[in-house]
Design a protein around this motif. Structure first.
Motif, short mmCIF file in Angstrom:
data_model
loop_
_atom_site.label_atom_id
_atom_site.label_comp_id
_atom_site.label_asym_id
_atom_site.label_seq_id
_atom_site.Cartn_x
_atom_site.Cartn_y
_atom_site.Cartn_z
N ALA A 45 96.85 81.24 81.30
CA ALA A 45 98.18 81.46 81.48
C ALA A 45 98.53 80.10 82.57
CB ALA A 45 98.10 82.67 82.39
N ARG A 46 99.46 79.55 82.58
CA ARG A 46 100.00 78.22 83.32
C ARG A 46 100.46 78.54 84.63
NH1 ARG A 46 99.86 73.83 80.18
NH2 ARG A 46 101.56 72.76 81.52
N SER A 47 101.01 79.85 84.78
CA SER A 47 101.33 80.37 86.02
C SER A 47 101.29 81.60 86.15
CB SER A 47 102.98 79.98 85.98
OG SER A 47 103.55 81.03 84.86
N LYS A 48 101.77 82.40 87.17
CA LYS A 48 102.02 83.80 87.66
C LYS A 48 102.79 84.66 86.78
CE LYS A 48 101.76 85.21 91.87
NZ LYS A 48 102.01 85.50 93.06
N SER A 49 103.64 84.03 86.31
CA SER A 49 104.77 84.70 85.33
C SER A 49 104.18 84.58 83.86
CB SER A 49 106.00 83.88 85.19
OG SER A 49 106.07 82.53 84.77
N ALA A 50 103.44 83.67 83.38
CA ALA A 50 102.57 83.57 82.19
C ALA A 50 101.46 84.76 82.36
CB ALA A 50 102.11 82.36 82.07
N LEU A 51 100.96 85.05 83.43
CA LEU A 51 100.03 86.19 83.72
C LEU A 51 100.63 87.37 83.35
CD1 LEU A 51 97.89 85.30 86.88
CD2 LEU A 51 96.97 85.61 84.67
N ARG A 52 101.86 87.53 84.00
CA ARG A 52 102.34 88.88 83.63
C ARG A 52 103.11 88.98 82.05
NH1 ARG A 52 107.30 87.38 85.83
NH2 ARG A 52 107.96 86.69 83.97
N ASP A 53 103.23 88.01 81.47
CA ASP A 53 103.47 87.88 80.20
C ASP A 53 102.33 88.31 79.25
OD1 ASP A 53 105.99 87.06 80.49
OD2 ASP A 53 105.69 85.04 79.82
N LEU A 54 101.04 87.99 79.62
CA LEU A 54 99.65 88.29 79.01
C LEU A 54 99.70 89.75 79.19
CD1 LEU A 54 97.37 85.42 79.78
CD2 LEU A 54 98.18 85.92 77.63
N ARG A 55 100.00 90.30 80.49
CA ARG A 55 99.67 91.82 80.63
C ARG A 55 100.57 92.78 79.93
NH1 ARG A 55 99.68 89.91 86.12
NH2 ARG A 55 101.63 90.88 86.39
N ARG A 56 101.62 92.15 79.54
CA ARG A 56 102.68 92.65 78.64
C ARG A 56 102.15 92.66 77.28
NH1 ARG A 56 108.18 91.26 82.31
NH2 ARG A 56 107.81 92.58 83.97
N GLY A 57 101.58 92.03 76.78
CA GLY A 57 101.02 91.70 75.52
C GLY A 57 101.54 90.63 74.82
N GLY A 58 102.17 89.78 75.88
CA GLY A 58 102.31 88.40 75.00
C GLY A 58 101.46 87.15 75.21
N SER A 59 101.86 86.15 74.72
CA SER A 59 101.02 85.16 74.72
C SER A 59 101.01 84.25 76.01
CB SER A 59 100.99 83.97 73.60
OG SER A 59 102.12 83.34 73.73
N SER A 60 100.24 83.46 76.30
CA SER A 60 100.46 82.68 77.58
C SER A 60 101.57 81.73 77.62
CB SER A 60 98.89 82.15 77.91
OG SER A 60 98.80 80.94 76.96
N TYR A 96 95.25 80.00 85.15
CA TYR A 96 94.27 81.07 84.83
C TYR A 96 93.95 80.95 83.80
CZ TYR A 96 97.27 81.86 89.05
OH TYR A 96 98.02 81.54 90.14
N ILE A 97 92.47 81.45 83.69
CA ILE A 97 91.74 81.71 82.24
C ILE A 97 91.31 82.88 82.37
CG2 ILE A 97 89.62 81.16 81.19
CD1 ILE A 97 89.56 78.24 82.07
N VAL A 98 92.00 83.72 81.46
CA VAL A 98 91.93 85.11 81.51
C VAL A 98 91.07 85.64 80.42
CG1 VAL A 98 93.21 87.36 81.62
CG2 VAL A 98 94.15 85.02 82.44
N PRO A 99 89.98 86.52 80.66
CA PRO A 99 89.04 86.85 79.55
C PRO A 99 89.86 87.85 78.71
CG PRO A 99 87.77 86.68 81.51
CD PRO A 99 89.16 86.63 82.07
N LYS A 100 89.54 87.80 77.49
CA LYS A 100 90.23 88.97 76.72
C LYS A 100 89.40 90.22 76.92
CE LYS A 100 92.21 85.99 73.49
NZ LYS A 100 92.34 85.47 72.05
#
Length: 159
Positions: A136-151, A74-78
């Motif tokens: 984000a390499r995965s759905k769990s990485a998406l979750r980490d981004l939403r929580r303020g972490g890096s991918s 996933y490519i997630v715009p900031k």
């Protein structure tokens, strides 16, 4: 497009890139198409609402696909994308905010056609220096981004 997909008469292409209509069952039909055996191992990049990754039809078409599972990245715009509707498309409001915003956050759902090309695409994007987006390499990485972490799962340091 459904007639073309059904008849398998698409013109030749190397990459499938689209921003599909989000209403009705268009996204579900799109996911069935791009993960079908008739679509083959073509890469796809789909600009869709962020909530799609939680839908059963998306999960069943990708990671839980019976014959050909895939693990999109996933490519997630900031910053949230701003969509401009055609002139006079919406009623005039006191505020112009609703003319330029979408009721959802969108992101790119990407698949390289096979796992090797997927890794190459992710790597190329990360090395490109394109700013304004996280990968984000995965759905769990998406979750980490939403929580303020890096991918990569590391928390960002507070300033």
């Amino acid at each position: 497009c459904y007639k073309v997909w059904g008849s398998h008469s698409e013109p030749p292409f190397d990459v499938f890139l689209t921003n599909p209509p989000y209403s009705d069952d268009h996204i579900e039909k799109l996911m069935k198409h791009v993960t079908s055996s008739s679509f083959g191992n073509k890469p796809w990049l789909l600009l869709m609402p962020q909530w799609v990754h939680k839908k059963d039809y998306y999960i069943n078409a990708t990671t839980k696909h019976i014959t050909n599972p895939c693990n999109p990245f996933y490519i997630v715009p900031k910053r949230r994308y701003v969509y401009l509707p055609p002139a006079n498309f919406r009623e005039k409001k006191d505020s112009d905010t609703h003319k330029k915003s979408s009721p959802f956050v969108s992101m790119w759902f990407c698949w390289g056609g096979n796992q090797k090309r997927n890794e190459e695409l992710m790597s190329a994007f990360q090395k490109s220096g394109v700013g304004g987006c996280d990968v984000a390499r995965s759905k769990s990485a998406l979750r980490d981004l939403r929580r303020g972490g890096s991918s990569k799962g590391k928390k960002k340091k507070s300033k």
